[in-house]
Motif scaffolding. Structure first.
Motif, PDB file in Angstrom:
ATOM      1  N   HIS A  40      -0.395   3.644   6.160  1.00  0.00           N
ATOM      2  CA  HIS A  40      -0.361   2.012   6.125  1.00  0.00           C
ATOM      3  C   HIS A  40      -1.306   1.384   6.988  1.00  0.00           C
ATOM      4  O   HIS A  40      -0.865   0.974   7.942  1.00  0.00           O
ATOM      5  N   ASP A  49       7.953   3.249   4.149  1.00  0.00           N
ATOM      6  CA  ASP A  49       8.419   2.939   2.705  1.00  0.00           C
ATOM      7  C   ASP A  49       9.964   3.337   2.651  1.00  0.00           C
ATOM      8  O   ASP A  49      10.712   2.559   2.082  1.00  0.00           O
ATOM      9  N   GLU A 173       5.195  -6.296   4.350  1.00  0.00           N
ATOM     10  CA  GLU A 173       5.761  -4.824   4.825  1.00  0.00           C
ATOM     11  C   GLU A 173       5.730  -5.092   6.414  1.00  0.00           C
ATOM     12  O   GLU A 173       6.759  -4.579   7.107  1.00  0.00           O
TER      13      GLU A 173
HETATM   14 ZN   LIG Z   1       4.695   0.927   1.980  1.00  0.00          ZN
END
Ligand SMILES: [Zn+2]
Length: 259
Positions: A40, A49, A173
Motif C-alpha cells: 500500500h 484492507d 485509506e
Molecule cells: Zn487497501
C-alpha cells in the motif's frame, strides 16, 4: 475466578474466550472482515484492507450491542484477489476466487452449526468480488443471509476528502488508518501515489473492463495522494461508515427485508 458478568469484549472473536462467548445463547449475526495482503504505497501495512475492515466491524458490533444485539466479529481474512503488476512485488499474496469461495463456504457452514444464519462481509479490498459467490450461496442456502459491504465505497468521498482519484493507499485509506492505528501510517515512507490510466478510451470510460496492470499505472503502488491525509478526516469518515453499517445491521437483525 468464578462466573463473570457478560463481557462487552465478547463481540470480537480474535480476543474473545469461550468463557465469554458461552454466556450468550444467541448471536444475531456474524461480521466477517475481508481484506488482502499487498503493498500500500510505501507507508501502510500490507494487511491494511483487513485491519481497517476489522476496526470498523468491531465498532459496529459495539454499537449494536448497546441496543441489545449480539453480533460476533470473526477473525479477518487477509487473502484477496490481486492485479497483475502487484503480484510481482514481494509478499503480495494473490488468492483465487475458488480459494475465497471455499473459505466463505466453510465459514457459512460453521456459522450454521452454531445457529447463526446472518453474515455481513465488510470488504476493504477493491479487487475482491463476492457477488457471484453470494448469489450461489443464496440459491444453495435460502435460509442463510449474506450481505456484503465495501466500506470505502458507499459514502460519497467528496464530502470528506480533497482528492478525487483515490483508489489505493491514498488520502481516504491513509486517513482512516491514522484514525484507528496512527502508529501504522508510516508517513516517512509515503510518496504522492501519482497514477496513470489506460491509453484506450473505451477502457477509461469503462465501456470495457480488464484488470489494471499495477506496475504500468503506479510507480509507488499507490493510486491517490496520501500526503493530504489526516486522522481528523479519517475519524469523520469512519464515524459516518460505522453509523450507516450499525443501522444496517440493526435493521437486518430486527426487520423484514421486504415490505
Ligand atoms: Zn487497501
Amino acid at each position: 475466578m468464578g462466573a463473570q458478568a457478560k463481557s462487552p469484549e465478547a463481540f470480537d472473536l480474535t480476543q474473545a474466550s469461550w468463557g465469554e462467548v458461552r454466556q450468550h445463547d444467541l448471536y444475531h449475526m456474524a461480521i466477517l472482515p475481508w481484506g488482502a495482503t499487498e503493498p500500500h504505497n510505501g507507508h501502510l501495512p500490507y494487511c491494511t484492507d483487513m485491519i481497517l475492515s476489522r476496526a470498523i466491524a468491531c465498532e459496529v458490533a459495539a454499537a449494536v450491542q448497546k441496543e441489545g444485539l449480539h453480533v460476533m466479529v470473526l477473525p479477518g481474512i487477509p487473502l484477496g484477489s490481486q492485479n497483475p503488476g502487484q503480484t510481482s512485488l514481494p509478499f503480495c499474496l494473490h488468492t483465487s476466487q475458488a480459494t475465497q469461495y471455499a473459505i466463505l463456504q466453510d465459514i457459512v457452514s460453521s456459522l450454521e452449526r452454531c445457529g447463526v444464519q446472518r453474515l455481513l462481509i465488510i470488504n476493504g479490498h477493491g479487487g475482491n468480488s463476492f457477488k457471484g459467490m453470494i448469489r450461489d450461496l443464496a440459491v444453495q442456502k435460502p435460509d442463510f443471509m449474506i450481505v456484503e459491504s465495501d466500506w470505502y465505497a458507499f459514502i460519497p468521498r467528496k464530502d470528506y476528502f480533497e482528492e478525487q482519484v483515490d483508489d489505493h493507499a491514498g488520502e481516504q485509506e491513509t486517513s482512516v488508518m491514522m484514525h484507528y492505528h496512527p502508529q501504522w501510517a508510516k508517513m516517512e515512507y509515503a510518496t504522492d501515489g501519482a497514477a496513470r490510466t489506460f491509453a484506450i478510451e473505451g477502457l477509461r470510460t469503462k465501456a470495457g473492463w480488464l484488470p489494471r496492470d499495477w506496475s504500468r499505472i503506479s510507480a509507488d503502488t499507490g493510486v491517490g495522494n496520501p500526503l493530504k491525509a489526516s486522522a481528523e478526516k479519517g475519524a469523520r469518515y469512519a464515524r459516518a461508515v460505522v453509523d450507516a453499517l450499525s443501522r444496517l445491521v440493526t435493521d437486518l437483525c430486527t426487520k423484514n427485508i421486504y415490505p
